[in-house]
Design a protein around this motif. Structure first.
Motif, PDB file in Angstrom:
ATOM      1  N   LYS A  12       4.315   0.280   3.420  1.00  0.00           N
ATOM      2  CA  LYS A  12       3.202   1.254   3.462  1.00  0.00           C
ATOM      3  C   LYS A  12       2.816   1.764   2.112  1.00  0.00           C
ATOM      4  N   ARG A  13       1.521   2.105   2.322  1.00  0.00           N
ATOM      5  CA  ARG A  13       0.830   2.674   1.027  1.00  0.00           C
ATOM      6  C   ARG A  13       1.010   4.266   0.838  1.00  0.00           C
TER       7      ARG A  13
ATOM      8  N   SER B 161      -5.431  -0.367 -11.921  1.00  0.00           N
ATOM      9  CA  SER B 161      -4.758   0.580 -12.093  1.00  0.00           C
ATOM     10  C   SER B 161      -3.787   0.916 -10.788  1.00  0.00           C
ATOM     11  N   ASP B 162      -4.320   0.628  -9.676  1.00  0.00           N
ATOM     12  CA  ASP B 162      -3.550   0.888  -8.576  1.00  0.00           C
ATOM     13  C   ASP B 162      -2.705  -0.247  -8.206  1.00  0.00           C
ATOM     14  N   TYR B 163      -1.430  -0.268  -8.233  1.00  0.00           N
ATOM     15  CA  TYR B 163      -0.551  -1.457  -7.899  1.00  0.00           C
ATOM     16  C   TYR B 163       0.071  -1.414  -6.680  1.00  0.00           C
ATOM     17  N   SER B 164      -0.502  -0.742  -5.746  1.00  0.00           N
ATOM     18  CA  SER B 164      -0.277  -0.807  -4.139  1.00  0.00           C
ATOM     19  C   SER B 164      -0.726  -1.966  -3.672  1.00  0.00           C
TER      20      SER B 164
ATOM     21  N   LYS C 280      -7.369  -6.112   8.917  1.00  0.00           N
ATOM     22  CA  LYS C 280      -8.533  -5.338   8.890  1.00  0.00           C
ATOM     23  C   LYS C 280      -8.987  -4.812  10.249  1.00  0.00           C
ATOM     24  N   ASN C 281      -8.410  -5.447  11.486  1.00  0.00           N
ATOM     25  CA  ASN C 281      -8.427  -4.906  12.678  1.00  0.00           C
ATOM     26  C   ASN C 281      -7.528  -3.706  12.875  1.00  0.00           C
ATOM     27  N   ASN C 282      -6.111  -3.734  12.248  1.00  0.00           N
ATOM     28  CA  ASN C 282      -5.250  -2.817  12.564  1.00  0.00           C
ATOM     29  C   ASN C 282      -4.937  -1.744  11.408  1.00  0.00           C
ATOM     30  N   MET C 283      -5.223  -1.888  10.153  1.00  0.00           N
ATOM     31  CA  MET C 283      -4.938  -0.980   9.163  1.00  0.00           C
ATOM     32  C   MET C 283      -5.935  -0.502   8.600  1.00  0.00           C
ATOM     33  N   LYS C 284      -6.791   0.431   9.267  1.00  0.00           N
ATOM     34  CA  LYS C 284      -8.161   0.953   8.863  1.00  0.00           C
ATOM     35  C   LYS C 284      -8.087   2.088   7.812  1.00  0.00           C
ATOM     36  N   GLU C 285      -6.896   2.734   7.939  1.00  0.00           N
ATOM     37  CA  GLU C 285      -6.680   4.282   7.389  1.00  0.00           C
ATOM     38  C   GLU C 285      -7.010   3.980   5.685  1.00  0.00           C
ATOM     39  N   LEU C 286      -7.040   2.827   5.453  1.00  0.00           N
ATOM     40  CA  LEU C 286      -7.173   2.883   3.816  1.00  0.00           C
ATOM     41  C   LEU C 286      -8.533   1.991   3.600  1.00  0.00           C
ATOM     42  N   LYS C 287      -9.576   2.513   2.874  1.00  0.00           N
ATOM     43  CA  LYS C 287     -10.797   2.181   2.771  1.00  0.00           C
ATOM     44  C   LYS C 287     -11.104   1.956   1.368  1.00  0.00           C
ATOM     45  N   PHE C 288     -11.981   1.079   1.106  1.00  0.00           N
ATOM     46  CA  PHE C 288     -12.610   0.782  -0.436  1.00  0.00           C
ATOM     47  C   PHE C 288     -14.104   0.528  -0.267  1.00  0.00           C
TER      48      PHE C 288
ATOM     49  N   ASP D 248     -15.991   2.097   1.952  1.00  0.00           N
ATOM     50  CA  ASP D 248     -16.177   1.940   3.213  1.00  0.00           C
ATOM     51  C   ASP D 248     -15.712   0.675   3.988  1.00  0.00           C
ATOM     52  N   ASN D 249     -14.873  -0.145   3.165  1.00  0.00           N
ATOM     53  CA  ASN D 249     -14.318  -1.331   4.052  1.00  0.00           C
ATOM     54  C   ASN D 249     -12.780  -1.321   3.358  1.00  0.00           C
ATOM     55  N   TYR D 250     -12.103  -1.951   4.334  1.00  0.00           N
ATOM     56  CA  TYR D 250     -10.576  -1.987   4.277  1.00  0.00           C
ATOM     57  C   TYR D 250     -10.645  -3.131   3.401  1.00  0.00           C
ATOM     58  N   ILE D 251      -9.850  -3.327   2.334  1.00  0.00           N
ATOM     59  CA  ILE D 251      -9.640  -4.477   1.378  1.00  0.00           C
ATOM     60  C   ILE D 251      -8.104  -4.649   1.535  1.00  0.00           C
ATOM     61  N   PRO D 252      -7.364  -5.716   2.297  1.00  0.00           N
ATOM     62  CA  PRO D 252      -5.922  -5.609   2.147  1.00  0.00           C
ATOM     63  C   PRO D 252      -5.561  -6.411   0.799  1.00  0.00           C
ATOM     64  N   ILE D 253      -4.469  -6.099   0.307  1.00  0.00           N
ATOM     65  CA  ILE D 253      -3.828  -6.750  -0.836  1.00  0.00           C
ATOM     66  C   ILE D 253      -2.213  -7.283  -0.211  1.00  0.00           C
ATOM     67  N   VAL D 254      -2.398  -8.560  -0.423  1.00  0.00           N
ATOM     68  CA  VAL D 254      -1.157  -9.246   0.204  1.00  0.00           C
ATOM     69  C   VAL D 254      -0.932 -10.365  -0.464  1.00  0.00           C
ATOM     70  N   PRO D 255       0.108 -10.196  -1.817  1.00  0.00           N
ATOM     71  CA  PRO D 255       0.528 -11.382  -2.749  1.00  0.00           C
ATOM     72  C   PRO D 255       1.345 -12.061  -1.772  1.00  0.00           C
ATOM     73  N   GLY D 256       1.412 -13.683  -2.277  1.00  0.00           N
ATOM     74  CA  GLY D 256       2.281 -14.305  -1.637  1.00  0.00           C
ATOM     75  C   GLY D 256       2.904 -15.562  -2.429  1.00  0.00           C
ATOM     76  N   ALA D 257       3.692 -16.276  -1.994  1.00  0.00           N
ATOM     77  CA  ALA D 257       4.475 -17.338  -2.884  1.00  0.00           C
ATOM     78  C   ALA D 257       4.605 -18.490  -1.654  1.00  0.00           C
ATOM     79  N   ALA D 258       4.635 -19.594  -2.004  1.00  0.00           N
ATOM     80  CA  ALA D 258       5.088 -20.856  -1.141  1.00  0.00           C
ATOM     81  C   ALA D 258       6.353 -21.568  -1.837  1.00  0.00           C
ATOM     82  N   ILE D 259       7.152 -22.254  -0.889  1.00  0.00           N
ATOM     83  CA  ILE D 259       8.240 -23.114  -1.363  1.00  0.00           C
ATOM     84  C   ILE D 259       7.489 -24.843  -0.951  1.00  0.00           C
TER      85      ILE D 259
END
Length: 264
Positions: free
Chosen positions: A39-40, A67-70, A95-103, A105-116
């Motif tokens: 959660k942010r 500056s925002d590391y959320s 985008k369809n389920n977490m619309k409470e945070l907007k940038f 007027d658009n929600y921009i999800p931030i999801v870092p990832g890594a692979a093996i």
């Protein structure tokens, strides 16, 4: 030959406030993904090493960037860089389920990832169905062992034609009101040793003492018969402590030291 050793078949639970988890196991590909949701507002950091890390959006967590590391989550996946392609399915769901945070007027999800790297058995490429199936069952329970993102993980690969089944693990501690959890997908070239110095991966080097003896005598490299290119260990440290981005980066680096103390 892949060694079959008895692995723990259990489910652990995440109790750190603000976090949930889900995942998917693809038995046909012998691979899968793990998605940690948070959660942010929050603060995230990164430590990345290795010769060829397969990552997504991890630069956003460095102190030299925004500056925002959320963030909204962290995904850990198999199939090397091809597994990173499942992020589009995660983005669509968010985008369809977490619309409470907007940038703007658009929600921009931030999801870092890594692979093996788990392509040695087959080179099948996943699609967004991994993410769609995983996100059907968000909760706090995590499967320990060769499941989700740890499905295709193996260890002890420094000898030709040998690998020992591994997987994902989770451990959590608390001190007063502060909780810390560590999620790891173990996919190492080397063996794993416990706190007593015992080799728990079943190879011929039974202890750190024996390994140290071979290193001191200069004959350790005679054991290595495989090119050093099939190893990646990835993970995430989570906590309810209030920390800065620089502190988050330091914690991530400290976790990497933990890898170095157990994996040889």
């Amino acid at each position: 030959m892949e060694a079959r050793i008895k692995l723990p078949s259990k489910i652990s639970s995440i109790t750190v406030d603000g976090f949930s988890i889900c995942g998917y196991t693809d038995t046909e590909m012998n691979s899968g993904m793990t998605l940690l949701l948070c959660k942010r507002p929050n603060t995230a950091g990164i430590f990345k090493s290795g010769g060829a890390p397969a990552t997504h959006e991890t630069d956003l967590l460095k102190s030299t960037h925004r500056s925002d590391y959320s963030i909204d989550g962290i995904f850990l996946t198999g199939r090397s860089v091809f597994g990173l392609g499942i992020i589009s399915g995660i983005y669509e769901w968010m985008k369809n389920n977490m619309k409470e945070l907007k940038f703007d007027d658009n929600y921009i999800p931030i999801v870092p990832g890594a692979a093996i790297y788990d392509l040695s058995e087959n080179d099948q490429i996943p699609d967004t169905s991994w993410a769609i199936n995983a996100l059907k069952s968000i909760g706090n329970d995590i499967h320990i062992g060769p499941y989700w993102g740890g499905t295709g993980a193996t260890v002890s690969k420094y000898k030709e034609n040998r690998k020992i089944k591994s997987g994902q693990g989770y451990y959590e501690i608390s001190r007063g009101d502060i909780k810390v959890g560590v999620l790891v997908i173990l996919n190492s070239l080397g063996d794993v040793y416990n706190f007593d110095g015992k080799n728990i991966t079943g190879s011929e080097l039974k202890s750190l003492k024996e390994l140290s003896y071979k290193m001191d005598n200069g004959n350790i490299w005679q054991i290595f018969t495989r090119k050093l290119g099939f190893n990646t260990t990835i993970g995430a440290v989570i906590t309810n402590a209030i920390i800065s981005n620089s502190e988050a980066n330091y914690i991530a680096e400290s976790a990497n030291f933990g890898f170095a103390s157990r994996i040889w």
